[in-house]
Each structure stands twice: as structure tokens, then as C-alpha cells.
Scaffold this motif. Sequence first.
Motif, mmCIF file in Angstrom:
data_model
loop_
_atom_site.group_PDB
_atom_site.id
_atom_site.type_symbol
_atom_site.label_atom_id
_atom_site.label_comp_id
_atom_site.label_asym_id
_atom_site.label_seq_id
_atom_site.Cartn_x
_atom_site.Cartn_y
_atom_site.Cartn_z
ATOM 1 N N ASN A 249 -15.013 -28.504 0.227
ATOM 2 C CA ASN A 249 -15.076 -27.310 1.068
ATOM 3 C C ASN A 249 -14.200 -26.159 0.551
ATOM 4 O O ASN A 249 -13.949 -25.197 1.279
ATOM 5 C CB ASN A 249 -14.653 -27.666 2.496
ATOM 6 C CG ASN A 249 -15.626 -28.600 3.171
ATOM 7 O OD1 ASN A 249 -16.685 -28.188 3.640
ATOM 8 N ND2 ASN A 249 -15.275 -29.883 3.208
ATOM 9 N N GLU A 250 -13.768 -26.264 -0.701
ATOM 10 C CA GLU A 250 -12.814 -25.299 -1.232
ATOM 11 C C GLU A 250 -13.335 -23.863 -1.161
ATOM 12 O O GLU A 250 -12.598 -22.937 -0.768
ATOM 13 C CB GLU A 250 -12.452 -25.660 -2.668
ATOM 14 C CG GLU A 250 -11.321 -24.830 -3.239
ATOM 15 C CD GLU A 250 -10.814 -25.380 -4.566
ATOM 16 O OE1 GLU A 250 -9.829 -24.827 -5.088
ATOM 17 O OE2 GLU A 250 -11.399 -26.365 -5.076
ATOM 18 N N GLU A 251 -14.577 -23.645 -1.517
ATOM 19 C CA GLU A 251 -15.122 -22.289 -1.497
ATOM 20 C C GLU A 251 -15.139 -21.729 -0.074
ATOM 21 O O GLU A 251 -14.717 -20.583 0.168
ATOM 22 C CB GLU A 251 -16.534 -22.279 -2.081
ATOM 23 C CG GLU A 251 -17.155 -20.883 -2.133
ATOM 24 C CD GLU A 251 -18.544 -20.885 -2.760
ATOM 25 O OE1 GLU A 251 -19.145 -19.790 -2.855
ATOM 26 O OE2 GLU A 251 -19.034 -21.973 -3.146
ATOM 27 N N ALA A 252 -15.577 -22.544 0.879
ATOM 28 C CA ALA A 252 -15.631 -22.087 2.270
ATOM 29 C C ALA A 252 -14.229 -21.834 2.820
ATOM 30 O O ALA A 252 -14.013 -20.872 3.569
ATOM 31 C CB ALA A 252 -16.359 -23.129 3.125
ATOM 32 N N ILE A 253 -13.290 -22.681 2.450
ATOM 33 C CA ILE A 253 -11.900 -22.494 2.893
ATOM 34 C C ILE A 253 -11.364 -21.161 2.389
ATOM 35 O O ILE A 253 -10.773 -20.384 3.153
ATOM 36 C CB ILE A 253 -11.020 -23.657 2.384
ATOM 37 C CG1 ILE A 253 -11.400 -24.964 3.069
ATOM 38 C CG2 ILE A 253 -9.537 -23.351 2.604
ATOM 39 C CD1 ILE A 253 -10.796 -26.194 2.407
ATOM 40 N N TRP A 254 -11.573 -20.887 1.115
ATOM 41 C CA TRP A 254 -11.032 -19.663 0.520
ATOM 42 C C TRP A 254 -11.682 -18.421 1.145
ATOM 43 O O TRP A 254 -10.986 -17.441 1.455
ATOM 44 C CB TRP A 254 -11.260 -19.683 -0.980
ATOM 45 C CG TRP A 254 -10.693 -18.496 -1.706
ATOM 46 C CD1 TRP A 254 -11.382 -17.580 -2.446
ATOM 47 C CD2 TRP A 254 -9.334 -18.077 -1.756
ATOM 48 N NE1 TRP A 254 -10.539 -16.626 -2.955
ATOM 49 C CE2 TRP A 254 -9.259 -16.912 -2.546
ATOM 50 C CE3 TRP A 254 -8.151 -18.589 -1.206
ATOM 51 C CZ2 TRP A 254 -8.083 -16.242 -2.801
ATOM 52 C CZ3 TRP A 254 -6.959 -17.917 -1.459
ATOM 53 C CH2 TRP A 254 -6.926 -16.763 -2.246
ATOM 54 N N HIS A 255 -12.976 -18.463 1.368
ATOM 55 C CA HIS A 255 -13.645 -17.321 2.003
ATOM 56 C C HIS A 255 -13.123 -17.097 3.416
ATOM 57 O O HIS A 255 -12.949 -15.942 3.850
ATOM 58 C CB HIS A 255 -15.158 -17.533 2.014
ATOM 59 C CG HIS A 255 -15.808 -17.330 0.680
ATOM 60 N ND1 HIS A 255 -15.600 -16.200 -0.084
ATOM 61 C CD2 HIS A 255 -16.664 -18.121 -0.040
ATOM 62 C CE1 HIS A 255 -16.301 -16.282 -1.212
ATOM 63 N NE2 HIS A 255 -16.947 -17.447 -1.206
ATOM 64 N N LEU A 256 -12.865 -18.179 4.143
ATOM 65 C CA LEU A 256 -12.339 -18.046 5.497
ATOM 66 C C LEU A 256 -10.959 -17.401 5.486
ATOM 67 O O LEU A 256 -10.673 -16.490 6.278
ATOM 68 C CB LEU A 256 -12.260 -19.430 6.162
ATOM 69 C CG LEU A 256 -11.646 -19.471 7.565
ATOM 70 C CD1 LEU A 256 -12.499 -18.679 8.545
ATOM 71 C CD2 LEU A 256 -11.468 -20.908 8.028
ATOM 72 N N VAL A 257 -10.095 -17.866 4.585
ATOM 73 C CA VAL A 257 -8.748 -17.300 4.478
ATOM 74 C C VAL A 257 -8.810 -15.816 4.129
ATOM 75 O O VAL A 257 -8.086 -14.987 4.704
ATOM 76 C CB VAL A 257 -7.919 -18.078 3.424
ATOM 77 C CG1 VAL A 257 -6.582 -17.393 3.171
ATOM 78 C CG2 VAL A 257 -7.699 -19.516 3.870
ATOM 79 N N MET A 258 -9.676 -15.461 3.193
ATOM 80 C CA MET A 258 -9.802 -14.071 2.785
ATOM 81 C C MET A 258 -10.400 -13.208 3.897
ATOM 82 O O MET A 258 -9.951 -12.082 4.145
ATOM 83 C CB MET A 258 -10.660 -13.972 1.523
ATOM 84 C CG MET A 258 -10.031 -14.621 0.297
ATOM 85 S SD MET A 258 -8.453 -13.842 -0.168
ATOM 86 C CE MET A 258 -9.043 -12.277 -0.817
ATOM 87 N N ASP A 259 -11.408 -13.738 4.582
ATOM 88 C CA ASP A 259 -12.046 -12.971 5.663
ATOM 89 C C ASP A 259 -11.059 -12.680 6.792
ATOM 90 O O ASP A 259 -11.107 -11.607 7.405
ATOM 91 C CB ASP A 259 -13.249 -13.728 6.208
ATOM 92 C CG ASP A 259 -14.429 -13.750 5.234
ATOM 93 O OD1 ASP A 259 -14.417 -12.939 4.278
ATOM 94 O OD2 ASP A 259 -15.337 -14.587 5.418
#
Length: 333
Positions: A249-259
Motif C-alpha cells: 500500500n506504499e503508493e496509496a499511503i504516500w498519496h494520502l500523506v501528500m494530499d
Amino acid sequence: MKKIVYIACLLALCGCQKGRTFFPKDIEPQPVEFVRFDRALLNVHEASVKEDVKVLYDEYPEFMPLWVEDILGIPSADTLYLEQQLPLFLNDTMYGFKQTNAKEQEVFADVKDIEGALGKAFARISYLFPETELPTFYLFVSGFQTPVYFNDELIGVGADMYLGSHYEYYNRVVYEYQKQTMRKECIPVDVVSAYLFRTIPYTSTKSRLLDQMMYRGKVMYLTAQIFDELPGYEIMGWTKEQWNWCVKNEEAIWHLVMDKRDLFKTESLILTGYLNDGPFTSEVSQDAPGRLGIWLGWRIVESYMAHNENVTLQELMAEPDAQKILEESYYKP
């Protein structure tokens, strides 16, 4: 091409530290040997407590006063009160200290494996930082209070905090998620990571989540290089399943943090939510293991070092600019 991708995925899932090599193979391990204060404590008997306490002060003049004050909470000069309380501590049955002392002696009858791992680790630390002086190592019983204890000259390991994840008395004193690292084999990583956090200062002038993540990520990256034979989930103190969930889930985690723009926030609740231990990382998901922000910082630092092969470990540790590390990591999960 598919075979190369498959191998890369396997390495990521295992968290193996493949790539750059920072240490020569012929480094001699440091001579680490535990002082067995845990055994010395068992020589205290109620009928001879006054004499036995004196022996402990005479034979362990550095560690005994520290243990009395920081573990028992008794002024080290108040030997009369200590003589009253020490037998109660050693024979307590409510929290199982009497049983725990016996279990600790069984689990830690042989500590050569831990001494060997620490000897190798501190040899690598000394190779990177030649000014490092090898501390004295003590094994002690903490009353379920302290896994690793430090001052400038010594490191103490609270052996009763490492009796195995299924030790029955842990149900009375810790949360379920904490049991994962309460194993004897976790001691070398716990000691070294705590030592590095103590000796490598936080030098950023900012207190954003990004700065905290990069600092902790740098220390975890260094710890992983020192224990390059261990998978990443052991360095993090996670299960393999928790590590694999994060990688998946690394990509989704990073997008969530950035969003959410959390990287640039300084609120204590945000920082603790990402960085502190817990059953999960509430800022991301109840499925995300605790300390996810540290893992993200580590992943970014890994990417930074992969893209900057001229940067040494010493230079990485000294770099205070978290924004620079992030930008030059080209981190894109």
C-alpha cells in the motif's frame, strides 16, 4: 524482464538491505561481554539483606546506585529503606517478579549470541565513527519498566522485557502490540537503534513531520546497514505481514500523506500519530502498523542514498536539510 521485476518485488517484500556496501568484511568484532547484574541480584536474601546490599554496592559501584534510583525509585543513599524494599521487589508474586527472575535466568543462561551480534554491530559503529568508545554492558531485571538503559559510560538491558512474546505475565503489564519486540533476539537492534538515537543529534531547526521523519529515517537506514543480514521488518520491530502490508500500500499511503499535507504540519498530535508506537497509525489507517512515519522516512532515505551514491553514511547522518533529502530522493512509490 519479468524475472527482474519479480526479484525486485521479493527484495522489497522481505525488506532486505541489498545494494551499497558500507563496511569491509574483515572488521574485527568488539569485545562485548555482559556484566551479569541480574545474577548478582539473586544473591540477596532477606535474612542477610544488609550484608548483601553492601556487597552489591561494593561490586557494582557504577550500576547499583543507578538501578536503585531509576528502577526501584529509592534514593541510593537510603540503604535502610532499600533493605526493606528490595526483598519485596525480588519476591513479588502479583506481577510475577519472583517467577520472572527464574524465567529470566532460564532464557538468558547463555548470552553469547547477543554479545556476538552487539560486538559486530559496535565494530561497524566504530568504523564509521572512530571516536566511539565501547560502553560497559549490563544485564539486569527492571520490574517490567525498562528495555534499554543508558548513560554516557554504560548500556543496561532489562532482560525481563525480552522473555518471549508469549510470556504469561506480559498480559498484565503491556499491550498486545508491544509483545512483538519482547523477544531475546530483538535486543541487538533495540540496543543499537537506541544508542544511535542517543548519540546522533537532531540538528534540524524545524519541527515539521517531514524533519522528524527524515531524522528517524536516517537512523533506521543506518541501523539496517549495521544489521544488513536482517530483514526490514525485524529492524522496524514489525511482523512480516505488517511490512508486506506497507509495501503493498506504499503508493496509496504516500498519496494520502501528500494530499493531507501532513509533511509540513507541526502539531504534536500529528507528529505522535505518525511517529509514536501504537497498535496502528491512526493518521493513515487502522490497518497500518504503528510508527508508519518512521518507515516512510526510512524508505525516502533509501531512495536518496540509491540516487546519491557519492554520499557516505557519515554525510547522511550529518545532513540537517530534510527538504533536500526528500527532493533528491526522487521518491515515487
